[in-house]
Scaffold this motif. Structure first.
Motif: not given
Length: 206
Positions: A72-78, A90-94, A190-191, A194-200
């Motif tokens: 379900i997080f595919a849009p953010a991953v892409r 996107l992360l704010e929407v989630y 946990e969220f 995930l958010k921090t990992r994507l930003h880093k």
């Protein structure tokens, strides 16, 4: 009943494995709606993914287990893979969906992987890949695979990596590893991880 996710790069065999889980083990499958064609607004894509989560929560009430075909997080991953400025919105929407418990984490994410030659063979057979995938999309797909490698290393208790050799064998392995209650689907810690990992990761790749 558990809600699981089958994730991995395009053409790895997610939908085929989901079909095996449905027809052999009675799982309820929530189909993938991730937009891969240019022109589809990514925010709407995220909204669609959140709707998939709500379908999964409803379906768990009357099925042995529920399978999300695709993350379900595919849009953010892409967005991360493309170094897109749309990642933060996107992360704010989630985040808002999490706070309202309209979205959550699956009880376990099963990450499928396959050898590159196997992936290439599957891509050649796929009409979607022949029509829509160029070199840039192939690179994005490789980055998706890298993301899930790192995600699995960071959250080993919530993830399970499986070689997607044969759908019967893979589905059997997934059923054998289904998680047990209690669930912890709305953990904001946990969220944030995930958010921090994507930003880093995004900062590292810029």
């Amino acid at each position: 009943m558990p809600i699981i996710c089958i994730a991995g790069a395009d053409a790895v065999g997610k939908t085929t494995v989901c079909a095996e889980l449905q027809y052999t083990y009675g799982a309820w499958v929530v189909p993938d709606t991730t937009a891969k064609i240019a022109g589809v607004p990514v925010i709407q894509d995220a909204v669609n993914q959140i709707s998939r989560w709500q379908q999964a929560v409803e379906a768990e009430k009357k099925n042995p287990f529920v399978v999300l075909d695709g993350d379900i997080f595919a849009p953010a991953v892409r967005a991360w893979c493309m170094n897109s400025q749309e990642l933060q919105p996107l992360l704010e929407v989630y985040r808002d969906a999490f706070l309202q418990k309209r979205s959550g984490f699956p009880d376990k994410l099963f990450r499928l992987f396959a050898k590159e030659r196997t992936m290439k063979s599957r891509r050649k057979k796929s009409t979607h890949w022949r029509m829509n995938m160029n070199q840039a999309e192939t690179e994005i797909n490789d980055n998706v695979r890298s993301f899930y490698d790192n995600y699995s290393a960071a959250l080993p208790e919530k993830t399970h990596a499986l070689a997607a050799r044969d759908e019967t064998e893979t589905a059997r392995a997934i059923v054998a590893a289904l998680p047990q209650a209690p669930w912890n689907r709305y953990d904001m810690g946990e969220f944030h991880q995930l958010k921090t990992r994507l930003h880093k990761s995004s900062n590292t790749r810029t």
